[in-house]
Scaffold this motif. Structure first.
Motif, PDB file in Angstrom:
ATOM      1  N   LEU A 193      86.289 -73.185  -2.501  1.00 15.48           N
ATOM      2  CA  LEU A 193      86.071 -72.497  -1.239  1.00 15.48           C
ATOM      3  C   LEU A 193      84.576 -72.512  -0.981  1.00 15.48           C
ATOM      4  CD1 LEU A 193      86.650 -70.440   1.094  1.00 15.48           C
ATOM      5  CD2 LEU A 193      86.694 -68.648  -0.682  1.00 15.48           C
ATOM      6  N   LEU A 194      84.150 -72.944   0.205  1.00 16.71           N
ATOM      7  CA  LEU A 194      82.725 -73.047   0.516  1.00 16.71           C
ATOM      8  C   LEU A 194      82.350 -72.017   1.578  1.00 16.71           C
ATOM      9  CD1 LEU A 194      80.290 -74.863  -0.285  1.00 16.71           C
ATOM     10  CD2 LEU A 194      80.726 -76.160   1.808  1.00 16.71           C
ATOM     11  N   LEU A 195      81.335 -71.193   1.268  1.00 16.97           N
ATOM     12  CA  LEU A 195      80.862 -70.141   2.157  1.00 16.97           C
ATOM     13  C   LEU A 195      79.432 -70.418   2.592  1.00 16.97           C
ATOM     14  CD1 LEU A 195      82.004 -66.984   0.116  1.00 16.97           C
ATOM     15  CD2 LEU A 195      83.342 -68.278   1.797  1.00 16.97           C
ATOM     16  N   GLN A 196      78.989 -69.697   3.614  1.00 16.92           N
ATOM     17  CA  GLN A 196      77.574 -69.664   3.995  1.00 16.92           C
ATOM     18  C   GLN A 196      77.104 -68.228   3.859  1.00 16.92           C
ATOM     19  OE1 GLN A 196      75.838 -72.512   5.210  1.00 16.92           O
ATOM     20  NE2 GLN A 196      73.944 -71.355   5.085  1.00 16.92           N
ATOM     21  N   GLY A 197      76.101 -68.010   3.003  1.00 15.78           N
ATOM     22  CA  GLY A 197      75.601 -66.658   2.789  1.00 15.78           C
ATOM     23  C   GLY A 197      74.421 -66.677   1.840  1.00 15.78           C
ATOM     24  N   LEU A 198      73.847 -65.525   1.593  1.00 15.84           N
ATOM     25  CA  LEU A 198      72.664 -65.416   0.747  1.00 15.84           C
ATOM     26  C   LEU A 198      73.054 -64.810  -0.595  1.00 15.84           C
ATOM     27  CD1 LEU A 198      70.066 -64.171   3.385  1.00 15.84           C
ATOM     28  CD2 LEU A 198      70.445 -66.507   2.554  1.00 15.84           C
ATOM     29  N   MET A 199      73.485 -65.661  -1.501  1.00 12.38           N
ATOM     30  CA  MET A 199      73.878 -65.217  -2.839  1.00 12.38           C
ATOM     31  C   MET A 199      72.649 -64.759  -3.612  1.00 12.38           C
ATOM     32  SD  MET A 199      76.228 -67.419  -5.445  1.00 12.38           S
ATOM     33  CE  MET A 199      76.560 -66.911  -7.130  1.00 12.38           C
ATOM     34  N   GLU A 200      72.748 -63.608  -4.284  1.00  4.74           N
ATOM     35  CA  GLU A 200      71.616 -63.008  -4.966  1.00  4.74           C
ATOM     36  C   GLU A 200      71.676 -63.256  -6.470  1.00  4.74           C
ATOM     37  OE1 GLU A 200      71.723 -58.905  -3.915  1.00  4.74           O
ATOM     38  OE2 GLU A 200      71.245 -59.269  -1.812  1.00  4.74           O
ATOM     39  N   PRO A 201      70.523 -63.158  -7.166  1.00  5.60           N
ATOM     40  CA  PRO A 201      70.517 -63.310  -8.626  1.00  5.60           C
ATOM     41  C   PRO A 201      71.483 -62.334  -9.289  1.00  5.60           C
ATOM     42  CG  PRO A 201      68.282 -63.358  -7.787  1.00  5.60           C
ATOM     43  CD  PRO A 201      69.150 -62.986  -6.626  1.00  5.60           C
ATOM     44  N   GLY A 202      72.213 -62.815 -10.282  1.00  2.00           N
ATOM     45  CA  GLY A 202      73.171 -61.974 -10.987  1.00  2.00           C
ATOM     46  C   GLY A 202      74.546 -61.952 -10.370  1.00  2.00           C
ATOM     47  N   MET A 203      74.720 -62.603  -9.205  1.00  2.00           N
ATOM     48  CA  MET A 203      76.021 -62.607  -8.535  1.00  2.00           C
ATOM     49  C   MET A 203      77.006 -63.615  -9.116  1.00  2.00           C
ATOM     50  SD  MET A 203      75.823 -62.019  -4.433  1.00  2.00           S
ATOM     51  CE  MET A 203      76.031 -60.350  -3.778  1.00  2.00           C
ATOM     52  N   SER A 204      76.533 -64.598  -9.880  1.00  5.76           N
ATOM     53  CA  SER A 204      77.456 -65.563 -10.475  1.00  5.76           C
ATOM     54  C   SER A 204      78.527 -64.841 -11.284  1.00  5.76           C
ATOM     55  CB  SER A 204      76.701 -66.520 -11.396  1.00  5.76           C
ATOM     56  OG  SER A 204      76.103 -67.556 -10.671  1.00  5.76           O
TER      57      SER A 204
END
Length: 256
Positions: A203-214
Motif C-alpha cells: 500500500l503506497l501513501l503520501q505523508g510525512l513519516m516521522e523517526p520511530g514510526m517504522s
C-alpha cells in the motif's frame, strides 16, 4: 470527524522512477536528550504510478478523537539493540498477545527484544518470527509477565477486510507510531502496487513519516488497521505492508 484546520496548497509532484525508501527507526543514544535517526537503505529501483498535482493538506492544531485514543491502546514501542521502532497489537489469546512490526526494526536485535506497552510497562518479547517474503515480523508477549491493569490497558487493533479492499486513491488515512504522540495525516496514492525496494506488493501513501514510526500502523478515519509502516522517501511516499499480506503471513504461523 477530526477538528483541525487545513490549508490546501497545490503542489505539482514529479514522481521519480526510483523509490529510495528508508526505514524510520530512531536510534537510541546514551544521553537522554540526544536522538539520532537511523535509516535502513534500500537501493533497488521502484516502480511508481505517474501521478501529478496532488494537493497536500497542511495540518494546523489538531484535537485527538476517541478513535485516536483507542488506536493508541493498540500501539507499542519496539526496541532491538539501539534501534527503536513501533508495533501494533494484532491478536491475543489467554496466554499471550501477538504484535506486528516492520521486519527491519529487528535488524539490530542483540538477543533481547523489548516491548513498551500502552501504559509504559516494558517487557521482553517471548517469541519472534520474521516473514521471509516481506518486511514484516511477529512478536509475542506473555500475559503471565504482565499485571492485570497492564493487560487491560492493551487493545487489539480493529481490522475489517471489506474496509481494506474498498481503499481508493486519495482516501484519507492516519499514521500512528514514533514518539510524537500525534497521528500523522496521509492519503492513498496506490492501494496495491509492486515496490521493487521491498520486492513485494504494498500500500503506497503520501505523508510525512516521522523517526520511530517504522513498525507503526496506518489506520482509516474510523480506526480500522490497514497495514504496517515500513519506510518513506524524500518526497513523502510511504510504503506500507498491507493488511491482506499480514493476514496471509499470520495464517502460516503456528499458534503461539
Amino acid at each position: 470527524m477530526r477538528k483541525f484546520l487545513i490549508s490546501r496548497i497545490g503542489i505539482s509532484l514529479i514522481m521519480s522512477c526510483a523509490l529510495l525508501l528508508t526505514g524510520c527507526g530512531a536510534k537510541q543514544q546514551d544521553t537522554a536528550t540526544a536522538e539520532e535517526t537511523e535509516s535502513a537503505s534500500y537501493t533497488e529501483e521502484g516502480i511508481l504510478p505517474d501521478i501529478t498535482k496532488f494537493e497536500i493538506p497542511e495540518e494546523i492544531p489538531q484535537t485527538l478523537t476517541e478513535t485516536d485514543l483507542r488506536v493508541f491502546q493498540s500501539l507499542v514501542g519496539v526496541r532491538a539493540g539501539d534501534l527503536q521502532g513501533s508495533g501494533v497489537i494484532y491478536d491475543e489469546n489467554e496466554e499471550s498477545m501477538l504484535i506486528v512490526t516492520a521486519g527491519h526494526v529487528l535488524e539490530h536485535d542483540t538477543g533481547e527484544l523489548l516491548v513498551t506497552l500502552p501504559d509504559e510497562t516494558v517487557v521482553a518479547a517471548s517469541g519472534i518470527v520474521k516473514a521471509r517474503n516481506c518486511d514484516l515480523a511477529f512478536l509475542w508477549v506473555d500475559k503471565a509477565d504482565l499485571t492485570e491493569s497492564t493487560w487491560e490497558s492493551c487493545l487489539v487493533a480493529d481490522t475489517d477486510r471489506n474496509a481494506f479492499d474498498a481503499l481508493e486513491v486519495y482516501e484519507d488515512v492516519w499514521m500512528y507510531g514514533g514518539t510524537s504522540g500525534q497521528p500523522v495525516y496521509a492519503f492513498v496514492v496506490e492501494p496495491w502496487i509492486y515496490v521493487e525496494d521491498f520486492t513485494q506488493y504494498m500500500l503506497l501513501l503520501q505523508g510525512l513519516m516521522e523517526p520511530g514510526m517504522s513498525g507503526g500502523g496506518a489506520f482509516t478515519e474510523d480506526g480500522v488497521f490497514l497495514g504496517i509502516l515500513c519506510g518513506a522517501d524524500e518526497e513523502g511516499k510511504v510504503a506500507v505492508v498491507p493488511y491482506s499480506i499480514i493476514e496471509s503471513e499470520r495464517a502460516g504461523l503456528d499458534n503461539p
